[in-house]
Scaffold this motif. Structure first.
Motif, PDB file in Angstrom:
ATOM      1  N   HIS A  24      21.057 -62.514 -23.519  1.00  0.00           N
ATOM      2  CA  HIS A  24      21.935 -62.527 -24.685  1.00  0.00           C
ATOM      3  C   HIS A  24      23.332 -62.855 -24.177  1.00  0.00           C
ATOM      4  CE1 HIS A  24      24.281 -61.172 -28.143  1.00  0.00           C
ATOM      5  NE2 HIS A  24      23.166 -61.039 -28.841  1.00  0.00           N
ATOM      6  N   PRO A  25      24.078 -63.716 -24.854  1.00  0.00           N
ATOM      7  CA  PRO A  25      25.386 -64.146 -24.319  1.00  0.00           C
ATOM      8  C   PRO A  25      26.456 -63.056 -24.292  1.00  0.00           C
ATOM      9  CG  PRO A  25      25.043 -65.012 -26.529  1.00  0.00           C
ATOM     10  CD  PRO A  25      23.733 -64.420 -26.099  1.00  0.00           C
ATOM     11  N   LEU A  26      26.286 -61.982 -25.091  1.00  0.00           N
ATOM     12  CA  LEU A  26      27.355 -61.001 -25.238  1.00  0.00           C
ATOM     13  C   LEU A  26      26.989 -59.605 -24.738  1.00  0.00           C
ATOM     14  CD1 LEU A  26      28.655 -61.969 -28.806  1.00  0.00           C
ATOM     15  CD2 LEU A  26      29.589 -62.663 -26.577  1.00  0.00           C
ATOM     16  N   ILE A  27      25.739 -59.378 -24.370  1.00  0.00           N
ATOM     17  CA  ILE A  27      25.337 -58.058 -23.876  1.00  0.00           C
ATOM     18  C   ILE A  27      24.210 -58.236 -22.869  1.00  0.00           C
ATOM     19  CG2 ILE A  27      23.723 -57.714 -25.805  1.00  0.00           C
ATOM     20  CD1 ILE A  27      24.446 -54.694 -25.640  1.00  0.00           C
ATOM     21  N   SER A  28      24.257 -57.421 -21.804  1.00  0.00           N
ATOM     22  CA  SER A  28      23.236 -57.556 -20.772  1.00  0.00           C
ATOM     23  C   SER A  28      23.059 -56.242 -20.030  1.00  0.00           C
ATOM     24  CB  SER A  28      23.631 -58.654 -19.767  1.00  0.00           C
ATOM     25  OG  SER A  28      22.650 -58.797 -18.761  1.00  0.00           O
ATOM     26  N   LEU A  29      21.816 -55.850 -19.827  1.00  0.00           N
ATOM     27  CA  LEU A  29      21.495 -54.688 -18.987  1.00  0.00           C
ATOM     28  C   LEU A  29      20.943 -55.220 -17.668  1.00  0.00           C
ATOM     29  CD1 LEU A  29      21.335 -51.589 -18.767  1.00  0.00           C
ATOM     30  CD2 LEU A  29      18.948 -51.769 -19.487  1.00  0.00           C
ATOM     31  N   ILE A  30      21.612 -54.861 -16.567  1.00  0.00           N
ATOM     32  CA  ILE A  30      21.294 -55.425 -15.255  1.00  0.00           C
ATOM     33  C   ILE A  30      20.744 -54.340 -14.340  1.00  0.00           C
ATOM     34  CG2 ILE A  30      22.291 -56.542 -13.213  1.00  0.00           C
ATOM     35  CD1 ILE A  30      24.505 -57.608 -15.124  1.00  0.00           C
ATOM     36  N   ASP A  31      19.675 -54.656 -13.657  1.00  0.00           N
ATOM     37  CA  ASP A  31      19.153 -53.796 -12.590  1.00  0.00           C
ATOM     38  C   ASP A  31      20.156 -53.864 -11.432  1.00  0.00           C
ATOM     39  OD1 ASP A  31      17.883 -52.677 -10.385  1.00  0.00           O
ATOM     40  OD2 ASP A  31      15.946 -53.582 -10.830  1.00  0.00           O
ATOM     41  N   TYR A  32      20.847 -52.730 -11.160  1.00  0.00           N
ATOM     42  CA  TYR A  32      21.961 -52.772 -10.209  1.00  0.00           C
ATOM     43  C   TYR A  32      21.517 -53.103  -8.785  1.00  0.00           C
ATOM     44  CZ  TYR A  32      26.609 -51.746  -8.422  1.00  0.00           C
ATOM     45  OH  TYR A  32      27.842 -51.859  -7.847  1.00  0.00           O
ATOM     46  N   SER A  33      20.270 -52.858  -8.466  1.00  0.00           N
ATOM     47  CA  SER A  33      19.787 -53.175  -7.115  1.00  0.00           C
ATOM     48  C   SER A  33      19.724 -54.689  -6.892  1.00  0.00           C
ATOM     49  CB  SER A  33      18.405 -52.563  -6.887  1.00  0.00           C
ATOM     50  OG  SER A  33      17.433 -53.173  -7.718  1.00  0.00           O
ATOM     51  N   LYS A  34      19.796 -55.464  -7.983  1.00  0.00           N
ATOM     52  CA  LYS A  34      19.718 -56.922  -7.872  1.00  0.00           C
ATOM     53  C   LYS A  34      21.086 -57.593  -7.915  1.00  0.00           C
ATOM     54  CE  LYS A  34      15.080 -57.056  -9.890  1.00  0.00           C
ATOM     55  NZ  LYS A  34      14.233 -57.546 -10.999  1.00  0.00           N
ATOM     56  N   VAL A  35      22.149 -56.777  -8.014  1.00  0.00           N
ATOM     57  CA  VAL A  35      23.505 -57.320  -8.038  1.00  0.00           C
ATOM     58  C   VAL A  35      23.956 -57.612  -6.612  1.00  0.00           C
ATOM     59  CG1 VAL A  35      25.928 -56.831  -8.566  1.00  0.00           C
ATOM     60  CG2 VAL A  35      24.133 -56.135 -10.171  1.00  0.00           C
ATOM     61  N   HIS A  36      24.319 -58.851  -6.344  1.00  0.00           N
ATOM     62  CA  HIS A  36      24.771 -59.245  -5.005  1.00  0.00           C
ATOM     63  C   HIS A  36      26.164 -59.876  -5.137  1.00  0.00           C
ATOM     64  CE1 HIS A  36      20.837 -58.370  -3.393  1.00  0.00           C
ATOM     65  NE2 HIS A  36      20.284 -59.129  -4.328  1.00  0.00           N
ATOM     66  N   TYR A  37      27.178 -59.074  -4.871  1.00  0.00           N
ATOM     67  CA  TYR A  37      28.544 -59.566  -4.953  1.00  0.00           C
ATOM     68  C   TYR A  37      28.827 -60.523  -3.791  1.00  0.00           C
ATOM     69  CZ  TYR A  37      29.347 -55.640  -8.173  1.00  0.00           C
ATOM     70  OH  TYR A  37      29.291 -54.757  -9.220  1.00  0.00           O
ATOM     71  N   PRO A  38      29.559 -61.607  -4.027  1.00  0.00           N
ATOM     72  CA  PRO A  38      29.923 -62.541  -2.946  1.00  0.00           C
ATOM     73  C   PRO A  38      31.132 -62.009  -2.164  1.00  0.00           C
ATOM     74  CG  PRO A  38      30.795 -63.341  -5.028  1.00  0.00           C
ATOM     75  CD  PRO A  38      30.006 -62.096  -5.360  1.00  0.00           C
ATOM     76  N   PHE A  39      30.880 -61.009  -1.345  1.00  0.00           N
ATOM     77  CA  PHE A  39      31.973 -60.381  -0.593  1.00  0.00           C
ATOM     78  C   PHE A  39      32.626 -61.362   0.368  1.00  0.00           C
ATOM     79  CE2 PHE A  39      29.264 -56.677  -1.602  1.00  0.00           C
ATOM     80  CZ  PHE A  39      30.222 -55.887  -2.225  1.00  0.00           C
ATOM     81  N   GLU A  40      33.941 -61.309   0.461  1.00  0.00           N
ATOM     82  CA  GLU A  40      34.683 -62.004   1.505  1.00  0.00           C
ATOM     83  C   GLU A  40      35.040 -60.945   2.527  1.00  0.00           C
ATOM     84  OE1 GLU A  40      37.951 -64.189   0.014  1.00  0.00           O
ATOM     85  OE2 GLU A  40      36.727 -65.473  -1.267  1.00  0.00           O
ATOM     86  N   GLU A  41      34.473 -61.052   3.712  1.00  0.00           N
ATOM     87  CA  GLU A  41      34.504 -59.975   4.702  1.00  0.00           C
ATOM     88  C   GLU A  41      33.752 -58.793   4.102  1.00  0.00           C
ATOM     89  OE1 GLU A  41      38.490 -59.319   6.020  1.00  0.00           O
ATOM     90  OE2 GLU A  41      38.683 -61.308   6.892  1.00  0.00           O
ATOM     91  N   ASN A  42      34.430 -57.762   3.625  1.00  0.00           N
ATOM     92  CA  ASN A  42      33.697 -56.615   3.079  1.00  0.00           C
ATOM     93  C   ASN A  42      34.239 -56.177   1.719  1.00  0.00           C
ATOM     94  OD1 ASN A  42      36.106 -55.651   4.047  1.00  0.00           O
ATOM     95  ND2 ASN A  42      35.280 -53.652   4.607  1.00  0.00           N
ATOM     96  N   TYR A  43      34.933 -57.071   1.020  1.00  0.00           N
ATOM     97  CA  TYR A  43      35.495 -56.678  -0.268  1.00  0.00           C
ATOM     98  C   TYR A  43      35.456 -57.845  -1.260  1.00  0.00           C
ATOM     99  CZ  TYR A  43      39.598 -59.221   1.359  1.00  0.00           C
ATOM    100  OH  TYR A  43      40.430 -60.201   1.831  1.00  0.00           O
TER     101      TYR A  43
END
Length: 304
Positions: A24-43
């Motif tokens: 849905h374009p305006l709401i989303s429930l995400i499995d947090y274990s699948k979130v992969h932030y593009p960290f630069e170094e460690n932040y």
């Protein structure tokens, strides 16, 4: 200089974290274990233009919300409002993978609903300087059940009832959160009373040192900043323990100190008003009358 991502949509968050496109374009429930932030170094730093509600476990990262550290490690449920600066710093020595759920809601989804304005009144979206919400196992299951109900609804074929049903579930979640936060304040009285004691000390020092001559009337924001908590957190704390707002509490202290000075010294009403931080003596007299049903001069006559 840190790179700051600006995320205007739910889809942009999905793309940033290498997730499939939202259903849905305006709401989303995400499995947090699948979130992969593009960290630069460690932040990573970003500003998001949507609400997020996180039910997260095993989070060991340092998370800054605004200019303060948001303590996820001692809680489970967290609330972030739109247009806030966020910074996440991971501890690379810790191998535990976080898990849970992350609900994203764009403000446009709430447009033309009763929650569009009401959502801004929930104090916990402003707890930038404090902590996530503690949950018992039963409470956690209740929140998770609501989140999954929302997901099932927006995954179903959209009809004219879909938005109302999902918004009702969001409001239900927020009401539960409000109840749990109230319980958290009540059951952690020692910490609350410590802060209240510091709050009283700050106000007493303010008047004893006549700081109002230079700084004006003590403000909610100034006192909260000195306590290193957000104004909303301080307000909730005071309402829980004293049934007063922060502004009401400050005004009561101003009047109490004024009564002491009027009854024990010969200071003029105008001098006292300036000493307390009022720009105009009439403003002081108006507040004093509102609180005591007497003018400062009438009050003083009873002692002389």
């Amino acid at each position: 200089m840190d790179k700051i991502f600006r995320l205007n949509s739910v889809a942009e968050f999905h793309a940033l974290c290498n997730l499939p496109e939202p259903e849905h374009p305006l709401i989303s429930l995400i499995d947090y274990s699948k979130v992969h932030y593009p960290f630069e170094e460690n932040y990573i730093s970003w500003i998001q233009n949507f609400y997020s509600i996180g039910l997260k476990r095993n989070v060991t990262a340092k998370f800054n919300y605004g200019q303060q550290v948001y303590d996820f490690n001692k809680g489970l449920l967290s609330f972030i409002s739109p247009l806030q600066f966020l910074r996440l710093e991971v501890n690379q020595k810790v191998s535990v993978e976080p898990n849970g759920w992350l609900l994203l809601i764009h403000p446009d989804f709430l447009w033309n609903t009763s929650l569009a304005k009401k959502i801004k009144s929930y104090d916990f979206f402003g707890y930038a300087a404090n902590e996530a919400l503690f949950l018992s196992e039963t409470e956690e299951k209740a929140i998770e059940h609501i989140l999954l109900s929302m997901e099932r609804e927006y995954q179903s074929p959209i009809d004219k009832f879909s938005q109302d049903l999902i918004v009702n579930q969001v409001e239900r979640l927020l009401i539960y959160a409000e109840r749990f936060y109230e319980r958290q304040f009540i059951t952690r009285k020692k910490s609350g009373y410590d802060l209240l004691e510091m709050f009283e000390h700050i106000l007493s020092r303010y008047f004893d040192r006549k700081e109002g001559l230079e700084r004006g009337i003590p403000t909610v924001n100034a006192v909260a900043e000195e306590l290193n908590i957000s104004p909303n957190y301080l307000g909730t704390l005071l309402r829980t323990h004293t049934r007063q707002t922060t502004q009401q509490h400050i005004q009561e202290k101003i009047v109490a100190h004024a009564k002491e000075r009027l009854s024990t010294t010969a200071i003029s009403v105008s001098e006292l008003a300036y000493e307390l931080g009022f720009e105009y003596p009439q403003s002081f007299s108006k507040l004093f009358r509102q609180k005591t049903r007497q003018s400062p001069t009438e009050f003083r006559k009873a002692f002389h």
